[in-house]
Design a protein around this motif. Structure first.
Motif, PDB file in Angstrom:
ATOM      1  N   ALA A  99       0.787  -1.310   0.052  1.00 43.33           N
ATOM      2  CA  ALA A  99      -0.062   0.004  -0.002  1.00 43.33           C
ATOM      3  C   ALA A  99       0.971   1.147   0.016  1.00 43.33           C
ATOM      4  O   ALA A  99       0.366   2.327  -0.915  1.00 43.33           O
ATOM      5  N   SER A 100       1.969   1.356   0.741  1.00 41.88           N
ATOM      6  CA  SER A 100       2.971   2.510   0.742  1.00 41.88           C
ATOM      7  C   SER A 100       3.601   2.730  -0.869  1.00 41.88           C
ATOM      8  O   SER A 100       3.597   3.772  -0.956  1.00 41.88           O
ATOM      9  N   LEU A 101       3.831   1.463  -1.267  1.00 41.02           N
ATOM     10  CA  LEU A 101       4.602   1.629  -2.752  1.00 41.02           C
ATOM     11  C   LEU A 101       3.572   2.133  -3.706  1.00 41.02           C
ATOM     12  O   LEU A 101       3.663   3.032  -4.714  1.00 41.02           O
ATOM     13  N   VAL A 102       2.069   1.903  -3.706  1.00 43.25           N
ATOM     14  CA  VAL A 102       1.319   2.144  -4.385  1.00 43.25           C
ATOM     15  C   VAL A 102       0.829   3.644  -4.326  1.00 43.25           C
ATOM     16  O   VAL A 102       0.469   4.304  -5.318  1.00 43.25           O
ATOM     17  N   SER A 103       0.632   4.022  -3.166  1.00 43.48           N
ATOM     18  CA  SER A 103       0.057   5.287  -2.761  1.00 43.48           C
ATOM     19  C   SER A 103       1.171   6.437  -3.143  1.00 43.48           C
ATOM     20  O   SER A 103       2.402   6.407  -3.101  1.00 43.48           O
ATOM     21  N   ALA A 104       0.651   7.565  -3.627  1.00 40.47           N
ATOM     22  CA  ALA A 104       1.497   8.612  -4.000  1.00 40.47           C
ATOM     23  C   ALA A 104       2.062   9.421  -2.879  1.00 40.47           C
ATOM     24  O   ALA A 104       2.996   9.920  -3.114  1.00 40.47           O
ATOM     25  N   ARG A 119      -0.187   3.762   4.080  1.00 38.32           N
ATOM     26  CA  ARG A 119      -0.676   2.394   4.179  1.00 38.32           C
ATOM     27  C   ARG A 119      -2.197   2.528   4.362  1.00 38.32           C
ATOM     28  O   ARG A 119      -2.644   3.583   4.687  1.00 38.32           O
ATOM     29  N   LEU A 120      -2.888   1.450   4.644  1.00 35.59           N
ATOM     30  CA  LEU A 120      -4.305   1.387   4.752  1.00 35.59           C
ATOM     31  C   LEU A 120      -4.716   2.074   6.118  1.00 35.59           C
ATOM     32  O   LEU A 120      -5.870   2.667   6.107  1.00 35.59           O
TER      33      LEU A 120
END
Length: 310
Positions: free
Chosen positions: A128-133, A137-138
């Protein structure tokens, strides 16, 4: 940098924390929590040795849940998002609008952290941290929070190199009022970093900036002056004008033009003889003069329709 806008339309320049720094902070926090859990568990095991197995198991489960959920939530709530690991890494948990977090934000983060960090060994949090701009995290998404960097290394301000001596004072009559701030910033950045650029690229940038500056000032380009030297001289002239404007003394003070009125006579200094007081001489009015009767003017001749003889 994250451009967060508050309710007052203020843009916050926050730097979101990335995965490496957040992972290091979480590892430090886990090390502290596990150490405290082990110490407390040993003490509780010795204290509950006389109880039955069910009571000992209940105490162990309660202690595990307390250190797994309760302690992180309490630490983030009381420290306003700065646990020991985040404090060591220069991080802080804030709301989406940049304000400090509260109990409900820490509760959601702690509850989601059981699934993200403990049960899945941090794999869901990493993805989640890598995908988020913004590296969220969730738990941050559901709680409406963001982990930001507090200790940002300050940029070193490099001075602008001085112009050649033969150009000093040559552009004192140049009109710089039409030059925008963006062009000044671009010129300053070029002059402070021109030694780090390729010579051909730096020369082309200097020519382009000098052409833009000449177009803004409306003056013809000086003959025989290199573009970089011209930029140095003009920036030096602007700095000189700004310094003269900032340190120019006021033309007149707040009490200029005020004439003090008569005040009380100063007290005589000790050891001095007082001056004798002289009575004022009354003003003598002049004697009245008898009015003189006015002499009546002679009757003017009546104007006729004829012209006087020549």
């Amino acid at each position: 940098m994250s451009d967060l806008v508050t309710g007052d339309a203020v843009v916050l320049g926050l730097r979101p924390a990335r995965l490496p720094s957040r992972g290091l902070a979480i590892l430090l926090d886990l090390a502290v929590y596990v150490t405290g859990y082990v110490l407390i568990s040993v003490g509780l095991t010795m204290a509950t040795a006389s109880l039955d197995l069910a009571a000992q198991a209940a105490v162990a489960v309660a202690t595990f849940l307390l250190f797994l959920v309760g302690v992180p939530i309490a630490v983030e709530t009381l420290s306003h998002g700065r646990s020991l690991g985040k404090l060591a890494c220069g991080l802080r948990v804030v709301r989406d609008d940049g304000g400090p977090i509260r109990f409900r934000h820490a509760l959601v983060r702690g509850a989601m952290g059981i699934v993200e960090l403990i049960l899945t060994f941090g794999s869901i949090a990493c993805i989640a941290s890598l995908v988020s701009a913004r590296g969220r995290r969730l738990g941050d998404v559901f709680a409406g929070t963001l982990v930001v960097r507090e200790r940002v290394p300050g940029a070193r301000v490099m001075p602008v190199p001085p112009p050649p001596p033969w150009l000093a004072g040559r552009f004192t009559g140049l009109d710089l009022s039409a030059v925008p701030d963006g062009l000044w910033l671009a010129i300053r950045q070029y002059l402070t970093r021109m030694n780090q650029l390729d010579p051909q690229v730096g020369a082309a940038m200097a020519v382009r900036l000098a052409d833009d500056l000449v177009a803004r000032t409306g003056a013809p380009p000086p003959a025989g002056v290199p573009a970089a030297a011209f930029l140095m001289a003009v920036v030096h002239e602007r700095q000189t004008r700004d310094a003269a404007r900032a340190f120019r003394p006021a033309a007149a003070g707040p009490g200029a033009g005020f004439a003090p009125g008569p005040g009380p006579a100063p007290a005589p200094m000790p050891g001095m003889m007082p001056m004798p007081v002289v009575a004022p001489v009354p003003y003598a009015a002049p004697a009245p003069v008898a009015p003189v009767a006015p002499v009546p003017p002679a009757a003017a001749p009546r104007a006729g329709g004829f012209a006087p003889p020549a």
